[in-house]
Design an enzyme around this catalytic site. Structure first.
Site, short mmCIF file in Angstrom:
data_model
loop_
_atom_site.label_atom_id
_atom_site.label_comp_id
_atom_site.label_asym_id
_atom_site.label_seq_id
_atom_site.Cartn_x
_atom_site.Cartn_y
_atom_site.Cartn_z
N ASP A 42 1.35 -1.15 4.91
CA ASP A 42 1.07 0.10 5.62
C ASP A 42 -0.39 0.39 5.29
O ASP A 42 -0.69 1.10 4.34
CB ASP A 42 2.02 1.19 5.10
CG ASP A 42 1.90 2.48 5.87
OD1 ASP A 42 1.59 2.44 7.07
OD2 ASP A 42 2.12 3.56 5.26
N ASP A 84 -4.66 -4.90 -7.32
CA ASP A 84 -5.39 -5.26 -6.12
C ASP A 84 -4.53 -6.27 -5.35
O ASP A 84 -3.85 -7.10 -5.97
CB ASP A 84 -6.71 -5.91 -6.54
CG ASP A 84 -7.61 -6.11 -5.35
OD1 ASP A 84 -8.45 -5.23 -5.11
OD2 ASP A 84 -7.46 -7.13 -4.65
N CYS A 136 0.90 -1.17 0.00
CA CYS A 136 0.00 0.00 0.00
C CYS A 136 0.93 1.21 0.00
O CYS A 136 1.19 1.80 1.04
CB CYS A 136 -0.88 0.00 1.24
SG CYS A 136 -1.70 -1.57 1.55
N LYS A 183 7.20 5.16 2.68
CA LYS A 183 7.86 3.91 3.10
C LYS A 183 8.72 3.36 1.95
O LYS A 183 9.79 2.83 2.17
CB LYS A 183 6.85 2.84 3.52
CG LYS A 183 5.83 3.30 4.52
CD LYS A 183 6.25 3.12 5.93
CE LYS A 183 5.24 3.70 6.91
NZ LYS A 183 4.39 4.82 6.48
N CYS A 189 -1.80 4.24 10.86
CA CYS A 189 -1.70 5.51 11.58
C CYS A 189 -3.00 5.70 12.36
O CYS A 189 -3.55 6.78 12.42
CB CYS A 189 -1.39 6.67 10.64
SG CYS A 189 -2.55 6.84 9.30
C1 LIG Z 1 -1.47 4.64 4.79
S1 LIG Z 1 -1.58 4.84 3.07
C2 LIG Z 1 0.03 4.39 2.53
C3 LIG Z 1 1.12 5.40 2.78
C4 LIG Z 1 2.43 4.98 2.18
N1 LIG Z 1 2.80 3.63 2.62
C5 LIG Z 1 3.54 5.94 2.55
O1 LIG Z 1 4.33 5.65 3.45
O2 LIG Z 1 3.65 6.97 1.86
C6 LIG Z 1 -2.52 3.47 2.57
C7 LIG Z 1 -2.62 3.26 1.06
O3 LIG Z 1 -3.44 2.09 0.84
C8 LIG Z 1 -4.20 2.32 -0.33
N2 LIG Z 1 -5.42 1.47 -0.30
C9 LIG Z 1 -6.70 1.84 -0.14
N3 LIG Z 1 -7.52 0.77 -0.21
C10 LIG Z 1 -6.76 -0.30 -0.43
C11 LIG Z 1 -7.01 -1.68 -0.61
N4 LIG Z 1 -8.24 -2.15 -0.57
N5 LIG Z 1 -5.96 -2.49 -0.84
C12 LIG Z 1 -4.70 -2.02 -0.87
N6 LIG Z 1 -4.40 -0.71 -0.69
C13 LIG Z 1 -5.40 0.13 -0.48
C14 LIG Z 1 -4.51 3.79 -0.28
O4 LIG Z 1 -4.78 4.28 -1.57
C15 LIG Z 1 -3.24 4.39 0.31
O5 LIG Z 1 -2.37 4.82 -0.71
#
Ligand SMILES: C[S@@+](CC[C@H](N)C(=O)[O-])C[C@H]1O[C@@H](n2cnc3c(N)ncnc32)[C@H](O)[C@@H]1O
Length: 472
Positions: free
Chosen positions: A194, A177, A126, A132, A247
């Site tokens: 994350d 996905d 993610c 990250k 977070c």
């Molecule tokens: C907490 S953020 C990630 C921040 C990133 N790791 C960073 O350090 O910059 C979570 C991410 O998960 C994505 N996300 C949303 N729904 C998701 C899903 N069903 N499966 C996987 N990722 C998803 C979001 O678009 C978002 O970019």
């Protein structure tokens, strides 16, 4: 700032939660600014910031004060205030990443439980916008592979942009996905999840997000987190490392997920040594270790992290590599004047040529068969007859050739270049790498009567500087 009552009630009794201090730190409005240096572009913080200091007044000398180091990251620093990053050319050069301090704790999970001297395959599932991923990239040994995935297509672009600026030639950006990774059984040594979460940890920084918080959304996030973990689990190899973080302060997204993982899969929960006494170590009912960050206890925002070793035996891989379209030695020879080609292989991908670490071409072929690849390795450029139109990614790569002509820009010209405006300098004709404080910013092509600016249009600085783009 009014924190949701239901959130405060739900936190009562959690390890490390101190109601009064927690409310007070949110009401104080105090903000923490932190950055992480790019070791591939700034050998020593001193070098980078000496240059910065002489050119930009925003970043102060306090940066070199040992008290400004983030205790849990080799490359992390607190800044005394928030400067105008937009108008710092070194920000656009990928010399550092602006990142919330607590989340840099991911470094400890890898430093303590992965062999960072080995060539690893790492998945950041993610990944957008890339905090990250850029961090992981700096920690990995040369020859490692980083796959940065972002399922939401609209967010995958910013992820690619940040990894390109970071000069991450061993990374592949995908937009899939989590379920699509199931085919890659046992492929990764490390997976970082994350997870998308209810976001309460960032309320101090982004009070507008409070309106979106609800207990129902916490439940929704919990279900999504379980689905994501279950979907990606097969792709982790036996003995591999899983890092899970959020977070959110809510136990439903933190300790409850750890217990679900512990009882659903065969794992060993991993304990971490904490380099700061303010980090709260927790043990979930099923015995998993977790690490809570509260803004009233450490200099950073709310964060939670846990690490596990996988014990389940991964099933046999089901992937069939797709052949990569490799350039011949004759086709590769002209590229030598553009970049250090040692240890690289060149692959045609659409009209562009990509440079990949030679040992990772087969991984690229495997990933291509299972995933949607948005970007891979370093885009070198487009060969047109016997010439190359260099790609911006090549300018951002630490492998760009030392013999490529370079021209150092003044601060006002660097900002004009980054705004994609016209500017005039006396220079040789042809392709030139423009630099600021020695750091490459991108390409110009100097023609007899004008200079063509090749800074990517979609990345240009749109704002005018405090003095019309000519801040000094
Ligand atoms: C907490 S953020 C990630 C921040 C990133 N790791 C960073 O350090 O910059 C979570 C991410 O998960 C994505 N996300 C949303 N729904 C998701 C899903 N069903 N499966 C996987 N990722 C998803 C979001 O678009 C978002 O970019």
């Amino acid at each position: 700032m009014k924190l949701p009552e239901a959130l405060l009630r739900s936190l009562e009794g959690l390890p490390g939660y101190d109601h009064d201090a927690f409310v007070q730190v949110h009401e104080s409005g105090a903000q923490v600014t932190s950055i992480r240096l790019n070791p591939a572009k700034s050998q020593a913080p001193g070098v980078l910031f000496q240059d910065l200091r002489s050119k930009i007044s925003d970043l102060r000398s306090e940066i070199l004060d040992p008290a400004s180091r983030i205790p849990w990251s080799r490359y992390g620093y607190y800044l005394p205030e928030r400067p105008s990053f937009t108008f710092d050319p070194l920000f656009h050069a990928g010399a550092y990443y602006v990142q919330e301090a607590s989340s840099m704790f991911v470094e400890q999970a890898l430093a303590q439980h992965a062999d960072l001297s080995a060539r690893l395959r790492v998945l950041d599932l993610c990944a957008a916008p890339g905090g990250k991923s850029t961090h992981l990239q700096s920690l990995l040994a040369p020859g490692s592979l980083l796959v940065s995935n972002e399922v939401i297509k609209a967010r995958a672009g910013i992820l690619s942009e940040n990894l390109t600026k970071w000069g991450a030639g061993n990374s592949i950006v995908t937009s899939n996905d989590p379920a699509h990774f199931a085919k890659l059984e046992g492929f990764f040594d490390v997976i970082v999840v994350d997870a998308p979460c209810s976001g309460s940890g960032l309320f101090r920084r982004d009070p507008d997000a409070i309106a979106e918080w609800s207990p129902a959304n916490v439940q929704l996030c919990q279900g999504r987190q379980q689905r994501i973990l279950a979907d990606v689990w097969p792709a982790l190899k036996e003995g591999g490392l899983l890092v899970y973080s959020t977070c959110s302060y809510s136990a439903e997204e933190d300790e409850v997920i750890l217990d679900w993982l512990t009882t659903t899969f065969q794992v060993v929960p991993l304990q971490l040594q904490c380099p700061d006494a303010g980090i709260v170590e927790v043990r979930s009912p099923e015995g998993a270790w977790g690490y809570r960050f509260y803004p009233d206890k450490i200099r950073g925002e709310g964060f939670f992290l846990a690490a596990f070793r996988k014990l389940d035996v991964a099933a046999a891989p089901r992937y069939k590599p797709k052949g990569a379209d490799l350039l011949s030695a004759k086709e590769t020879a002209p590229l030598e004047k553009w970049m250090d080609t040692e240890g690289l292989k060149f692959v045609r991908h659409g009209s562009r040529v990509l440079a990949l670490p030679e040992d990772r071409v087969s991984d690229f072929s495997i990933l291509q068969s299972a995933l949607y690849i948005q970007q891979a390795g370093t885009a070198v450029g487009e060969p047109i007859r016997d010439k190359l139109v260099p790609d911006h990614a090549l300018a951002m790569s630490p492998r760009v050739g030392g013999a490529v002509p370079r021209v150092e820009l003044s601060y006002p010209d660097a900002i004009r270049f980054l705004q994609r405006q016209d500017f005039h300098i006396d220079t040789e004709r042809g392709w030139q790498l423009v630099t600021f404080a020695g750091a490459p910013l991108g390409w110009i092509n100097a023609l007899p009567n004008r200079i063509n600016n090749y800074y990517p249009r979609e990345w240009r600085i749109r704002a005018q500087g405090p003095s019309g783009g000519t801040q000094t």
